[in-house]
Design a protein around this motif. Structure first.
Motif, PDB file in Angstrom:
ATOM      1  N   ALA A 236      -5.120  -4.751 -35.577  1.00 14.58           N
ATOM      2  CA  ALA A 236      -6.811  -4.498 -34.893  1.00 14.58           C
ATOM      3  C   ALA A 236      -6.406  -2.963 -34.369  1.00 14.58           C
ATOM      4  CB  ALA A 236      -6.360  -5.591 -33.533  1.00 14.58           C
ATOM      5  N   ILE A 237      -5.330  -2.274 -34.255  1.00 19.93           N
ATOM      6  CA  ILE A 237      -5.792  -0.928 -33.971  1.00 19.93           C
ATOM      7  C   ILE A 237      -6.324  -0.412 -35.006  1.00 19.93           C
ATOM      8  CG2 ILE A 237      -4.440   1.150 -33.495  1.00 19.93           C
ATOM      9  CD1 ILE A 237      -2.526  -0.430 -31.683  1.00 19.93           C
ATOM     10  N   THR A 238      -5.911  -0.469 -36.356  1.00 16.05           N
ATOM     11  CA  THR A 238      -6.513   0.175 -37.478  1.00 16.05           C
ATOM     12  C   THR A 238      -7.939  -0.602 -37.800  1.00 16.05           C
ATOM     13  OG1 THR A 238      -5.460  -1.722 -38.262  1.00 16.05           O
ATOM     14  CG2 THR A 238      -4.511   0.494 -37.955  1.00 16.05           C
ATOM     15  N   LYS A 239      -8.249  -1.590 -37.837  1.00 12.59           N
ATOM     16  CA  LYS A 239      -9.514  -2.207 -38.098  1.00 12.59           C
ATOM     17  C   LYS A 239     -10.281  -1.151 -36.903  1.00 12.59           C
ATOM     18  CE  LYS A 239      -8.872  -6.856 -39.626  1.00 12.59           C
ATOM     19  NZ  LYS A 239      -9.808  -7.097 -40.444  1.00 12.59           N
ATOM     20  N   ILE A 240      -9.823  -1.464 -35.702  1.00  9.75           N
ATOM     21  CA  ILE A 240     -11.481  -0.288 -34.602  1.00  9.75           C
ATOM     22  C   ILE A 240     -11.365   0.866 -35.032  1.00  9.75           C
ATOM     23  CG2 ILE A 240     -11.622   0.206 -31.975  1.00  9.75           C
ATOM     24  CD1 ILE A 240      -9.246  -2.523 -31.565  1.00  9.75           C
ATOM     25  N   LEU A 241     -10.221   1.374 -34.953  1.00 12.96           N
ATOM     26  CA  LEU A 241     -10.234   3.229 -36.234  1.00 12.96           C
ATOM     27  C   LEU A 241     -11.288   2.930 -36.712  1.00 12.96           C
ATOM     28  CD1 LEU A 241      -6.589   3.773 -35.009  1.00 12.96           C
ATOM     29  CD2 LEU A 241      -8.798   4.531 -33.621  1.00 12.96           C
ATOM     30  N   ALA A 242     -10.761   2.021 -38.193  1.00  9.64           N
ATOM     31  CA  ALA A 242     -11.650   2.596 -38.908  1.00  9.64           C
ATOM     32  C   ALA A 242     -12.925   2.126 -38.916  1.00  9.64           C
ATOM     33  CB  ALA A 242     -10.612   1.217 -39.761  1.00  9.64           C
ATOM     34  N   SER A 243     -13.494   1.368 -37.859  1.00 12.16           N
ATOM     35  CA  SER A 243     -15.253   1.096 -37.674  1.00 12.16           C
ATOM     36  C   SER A 243     -15.904   2.497 -37.163  1.00 12.16           C
ATOM     37  CB  SER A 243     -15.101   0.237 -36.469  1.00 12.16           C
ATOM     38  OG  SER A 243     -15.115  -0.010 -35.049  1.00 12.16           O
ATOM     39  N   GLY A 244     -15.732   2.942 -36.868  1.00  9.59           N
ATOM     40  CA  GLY A 244     -15.929   4.305 -36.043  1.00  9.59           C
ATOM     41  C   GLY A 244     -15.645   4.583 -34.969  1.00  9.59           C
ATOM     42  N   ILE A 245     -14.984   3.707 -34.244  1.00 13.32           N
ATOM     43  CA  ILE A 245     -15.193   3.814 -32.967  1.00 13.32           C
ATOM     44  C   ILE A 245     -14.087   4.722 -32.708  1.00 13.32           C
ATOM     45  CG2 ILE A 245     -14.911   2.516 -30.428  1.00 13.32           C
ATOM     46  CD1 ILE A 245     -15.911  -0.291 -31.832  1.00 13.32           C
ATOM     47  N   LEU A 246     -14.130   5.795 -31.888  1.00 11.97           N
ATOM     48  CA  LEU A 246     -12.344   6.099 -30.967  1.00 11.97           C
ATOM     49  C   LEU A 246     -12.658   6.351 -29.506  1.00 11.97           C
ATOM     50  CD1 LEU A 246     -10.174   8.437 -31.768  1.00 11.97           C
ATOM     51  CD2 LEU A 246     -12.470  10.195 -30.988  1.00 11.97           C
ATOM     52  N   PRO A 247     -11.231   4.328 -29.337  1.00 12.13           N
ATOM     53  CA  PRO A 247     -11.236   5.218 -27.947  1.00 12.13           C
ATOM     54  C   PRO A 247     -10.736   6.134 -27.102  1.00 12.13           C
ATOM     55  CG  PRO A 247     -10.278   2.993 -29.284  1.00 12.13           C
ATOM     56  CD  PRO A 247     -11.176   3.625 -29.893  1.00 12.13           C
ATOM     57  N   CYS A 248     -10.356   6.538 -25.712  1.00 10.93           N
ATOM     58  CA  CYS A 248      -9.750   6.908 -25.305  1.00 10.93           C
ATOM     59  C   CYS A 248      -8.556   7.319 -25.399  1.00 10.93           C
ATOM     60  CB  CYS A 248     -11.035   7.593 -24.063  1.00 10.93           C
ATOM     61  SG  CYS A 248     -10.416   6.660 -22.302  1.00 10.93           S
ATOM     62  N   ALA A 249      -8.312   5.282 -25.345  1.00 10.96           N
ATOM     63  CA  ALA A 249      -6.570   5.146 -25.218  1.00 10.96           C
ATOM     64  C   ALA A 249      -6.298   3.837 -25.749  1.00 10.96           C
ATOM     65  CB  ALA A 249      -6.562   4.998 -24.335  1.00 10.96           C
ATOM     66  N   GLU A 290     -22.050  -1.216 -25.982  1.00  8.20           N
ATOM     67  CA  GLU A 290     -21.556  -2.343 -27.152  1.00  8.20           C
ATOM     68  C   GLU A 290     -20.420  -1.785 -27.801  1.00  8.20           C
ATOM     69  OE1 GLU A 290     -23.664  -0.646 -31.163  1.00  8.20           O
ATOM     70  OE2 GLU A 290     -24.884  -0.021 -29.141  1.00  8.20           O
ATOM     71  N   GLU A 291     -19.340  -0.424 -27.731  1.00 12.90           N
ATOM     72  CA  GLU A 291     -18.299  -0.599 -28.363  1.00 12.90           C
ATOM     73  C   GLU A 291     -16.538  -1.853 -27.770  1.00 12.90           C
ATOM     74  OE1 GLU A 291     -16.854   3.748 -27.274  1.00 12.90           O
ATOM     75  OE2 GLU A 291     -18.628   4.576 -28.905  1.00 12.90           O
ATOM     76  N   ILE A 292     -17.125  -2.038 -26.713  1.00 12.41           N
ATOM     77  CA  ILE A 292     -16.284  -2.874 -25.938  1.00 12.41           C
ATOM     78  C   ILE A 292     -16.585  -3.958 -26.548  1.00 12.41           C
ATOM     79  CG2 ILE A 292     -17.216  -3.937 -23.873  1.00 12.41           C
ATOM     80  CD1 ILE A 292     -13.571  -2.370 -24.281  1.00 12.41           C
ATOM     81  N   LYS A 293     -17.928  -4.156 -26.889  1.00 12.51           N
ATOM     82  CA  LYS A 293     -18.221  -5.455 -27.532  1.00 12.51           C
ATOM     83  C   LYS A 293     -17.202  -5.893 -28.150  1.00 12.51           C
ATOM     84  CE  LYS A 293     -21.689  -6.982 -24.265  1.00 12.51           C
ATOM     85  NZ  LYS A 293     -24.043  -6.784 -24.284  1.00 12.51           N
ATOM     86  N   LYS A 294     -17.467  -5.592 -29.475  1.00 11.13           N
ATOM     87  CA  LYS A 294     -17.466  -4.255 -30.577  1.00 11.13           C
ATOM     88  C   LYS A 294     -15.714  -4.316 -30.884  1.00 11.13           C
ATOM     89  CE  LYS A 294     -18.178  -2.148 -35.013  1.00 11.13           C
ATOM     90  NZ  LYS A 294     -18.970  -0.916 -36.133  1.00 11.13           N
ATOM     91  N   CYS A 295     -15.165  -3.479 -30.221  1.00 18.42           N
ATOM     92  CA  CYS A 295     -13.981  -3.738 -30.156  1.00 18.42           C
ATOM     93  C   CYS A 295     -12.763  -5.287 -30.026  1.00 18.42           C
ATOM     94  CB  CYS A 295     -12.955  -2.761 -28.729  1.00 18.42           C
ATOM     95  SG  CYS A 295     -13.254  -0.935 -29.337  1.00 18.42           S
ATOM     96  N   GLU A 296     -13.549  -6.006 -28.704  1.00 11.36           N
ATOM     97  CA  GLU A 296     -13.569  -7.011 -28.399  1.00 11.36           C
ATOM     98  C   GLU A 296     -13.673  -8.009 -30.261  1.00 11.36           C
ATOM     99  OE1 GLU A 296     -14.603 -10.939 -25.265  1.00 11.36           O
ATOM    100  OE2 GLU A 296     -15.816  -8.989 -25.366  1.00 11.36           O
ATOM    101  N   ALA A 297     -14.430  -7.869 -30.626  1.00  9.22           N
ATOM    102  CA  ALA A 297     -14.695  -8.410 -31.559  1.00  9.22           C
ATOM    103  C   ALA A 297     -13.611  -8.437 -33.127  1.00  9.22           C
ATOM    104  CB  ALA A 297     -16.241  -8.158 -32.672  1.00  9.22           C
ATOM    105  N   LEU A 298     -13.701  -7.330 -32.452  1.00  3.04           N
ATOM    106  CA  LEU A 298     -12.451  -6.906 -34.069  1.00  3.04           C
ATOM    107  C   LEU A 298     -10.885  -6.991 -33.715  1.00  3.04           C
ATOM    108  CD1 LEU A 298     -13.714  -3.479 -34.675  1.00  3.04           C
ATOM    109  CD2 LEU A 298     -13.606  -5.348 -36.751  1.00  3.04           C
ATOM    110  N   CYS A 299     -10.279  -7.636 -32.649  1.00  4.39           N
ATOM    111  CA  CYS A 299      -9.690  -8.082 -32.225  1.00  4.39           C
ATOM    112  C   CYS A 299      -9.433  -9.279 -32.530  1.00  4.39           C
ATOM    113  CB  CYS A 299      -8.977  -7.531 -30.837  1.00  4.39           C
ATOM    114  SG  CYS A 299      -8.915  -5.762 -30.013  1.00  4.39           S
TER     115      CYS A 299
END
Length: 469
Positions: A236-249, A290-299
């Motif tokens: 999940a972590i690698t998918k989110i980072l590869a999606s173009g989203i850069l979370p602060c944590a 928008e980013e948090i919704k995308k993170c939720e979907a990728l998880c």
């Protein structure tokens, strides 16, 4: 070593007697930090300014006395431990300066200032100092600088070295120098500021620092995702980072951490989950929705069985409360906690998680894993009892394998804790013989008498692996 009365007399000409400690009970208070090991200093001194430190360092060179600077002693790698006895410099009295310059986006601070106080002062005027180690409420900025500390927000904002633009330093020979300055751009000569930051007190004693600040993000959103398989959280972590989203944590807790936290301070975590990850995004309110919704979907795509998105500040703080409870909670699992911070490239996070699982099963140890998974900075902790000699031998072997796994996967021995005393035997494995030699040459030139924090970073002759027994 034992200090001759004549040397003590010279010290008391520099420092008043009420700031010089010689009693055994007083010296024992400075013999340990938050890591593993205990070493008794010969004398403890509380200087109050750069001039006093300069005079003490010159005296130490004259008599070949080891000098060990010390902040709040929250180091997890043995940074301030007086392994060769000698003189401990308690830097807590150098705490009088905390200036926020809003116009220039900088803070000017004394080394004894608590890092959390810098966060508060900056935020009062709408600014932000990103490095936030978990000990920031007690750790001093001087120790953070010399260990190049980081924390959860290192994923997006980087480590301490990205925010230090100027220093006042007492060199190992006792000279007072300034490096860098108040300008963000500075390419005059070698970057001595960056050399000193992260040097673990072996190249200089910081007596003042100029820190870069940034505007505080407008808003933030946080989610908590549950996983039935530990490795899925890594995917999940690698998918989110590869999606173009850069979370602060992006923070990880394994099942042992979850159970420990729920026993220590119930926070509503799922005790049957193999892992949970906390993800936080910050920035413009519209963008982070928008980013948090995308993170939720990728998880969910990666295998998360449940995702909770905080709907208000109270829920967000409750999620982070669970993460902040990890260290005190797992400390209750056994009398001895050995904390490591081997770090791997983001793409290798799932592989490192699998290696840690194999090491846990191989040695049948109470190995728990948490940490800043978004930047590959995992914190495998082994909970044991140092009085159990046979188990400590297994711990030594397990730690060796953790370091080897990190380096084999293209990572590093330490992401933020430093090398200190425990990791020095593995330096050549990561840097190579010539790379390590170049570092040694820098130390030899800066500190020809080897008086400043000796016994750290570099392996001693014949030292081959971590020794805890």
């Amino acid at each position: 070593m034992r200090l001759d009365p004549e040397i003590i007399t010279e010290i008391e000409k520099i420092i008043p007697r009420d700031r010089v400690f010689l009693d055994l009970s007083e010296r024992y208070s400075y013999s340990f930090d938050a890591s593993f090991g205990q070493f008794l200093p010969d004398i403890v001194i509380q200087p109050s300014n750069a001039k006093e430190i300069s005079q003490l360092v010159k005296l130490a060179n004259k008599y070949s006395i080891p000098v060990y600077p010390r902040g709040s002693a929250t180091s997890l790698s043995g940074g301030p431990l007086p392994v060769n006895g000698g003189m401990v410099l308690d830097m807590s009295r150098l705490n009088n300066k905390l200036i926020i310059d809003r116009e220039n986006l900088i803070a000017i601070v004394s080394p004894g200032v608590i890092t959390g106080d810098i966060h508060k002062k900056a935020e009062e005027v709408g600014l932000f100092y990103p490095p936030d180690p978990s000990s920031s409420h007690v750790a001093t900025i001087g120790g953070n600088l010399l260990e190049n500390s980081s924390g959860p927000k290192g994923l997006k904002y980087g480590t301490t070295k990205e925010y230090v633009i100027g220093l006042e330093v007492v060199t190992p020979l006792g000279d007072i120098i300034r490096t860098g300055g108040k300008t963000v751009k500075n390419v005059t000569g070698y970057d001595l500021t960056r050399l000193i930051v992260g040097s673990e007190g072996t190249l200089g004693i910081v007596t003042e620092a100029i820190l870069r600040l940034i505007p505080k993000p407008q808003a933030q959103k946080t989610l908590l995702a549950h996983f039935d398989r530990f490795v899925d959280s890594g995917h999940a972590i690698t998918k989110i980072l590869a999606s173009g989203i850069l979370p602060c944590a992006m923070e990880l807790m394994d099942n042992a951490c979850i159970r420990a936290v729920e026993n220590f301070s119930p926070s509503g975590l799922p005790i049957h989950a193999e892992a949970v990850i906390i993800i936080e995004v910050d920035g413009h309110p519209a963008a982070i929705e928008e980013e948090i919704k995308k993170c939720e979907a990728l998880c969910i795509e990666a295998g998360s069985v449940h995702v909770t998105v905080a709907q208000n500040e109270e829920e967000r703080l409750n999620i982070w409360k669970a993460r902040k409870m990890v260290s005190p909670a797992i400390t209750r699992m056994g009398p001895t906690k050995i904390s490591e911070d081997a770090t791997v490239p983001r793409s290798q996070i799932p592989a490192m998680m699998e290696r840690l699982k194999q090491i846990r099963e191989k040695y049948e140890l109470n190995l728990v894993v948490f940490g800043h998974a978004g930047d590959g900075n995992l914190h495998p902790n082994i909970i044991t009892d140092k009085r159990n000699i046979s188990e400590m031998k297994k711990v030594e072997n397990a730690i060796s394998e953790i370091f080897e796994a990190a380096v084999e996967l293209g990572g590093t021995l330490s992401g933020e804790h430093g090398i200190g005393t425990l990791k020095s035997p593995y330096m050549e494995m990561e840097l190579g013989e010539v790379g390590l030699l170049m570092m040694k040459k820098i130390k030899e030139v800066w500190d020809p008498n080897n008086i400043l924090n000796p016994g750290k970073i570099f392996p001693t002759l014949g030292q081959t692996k971590v020794a805890l027994t």
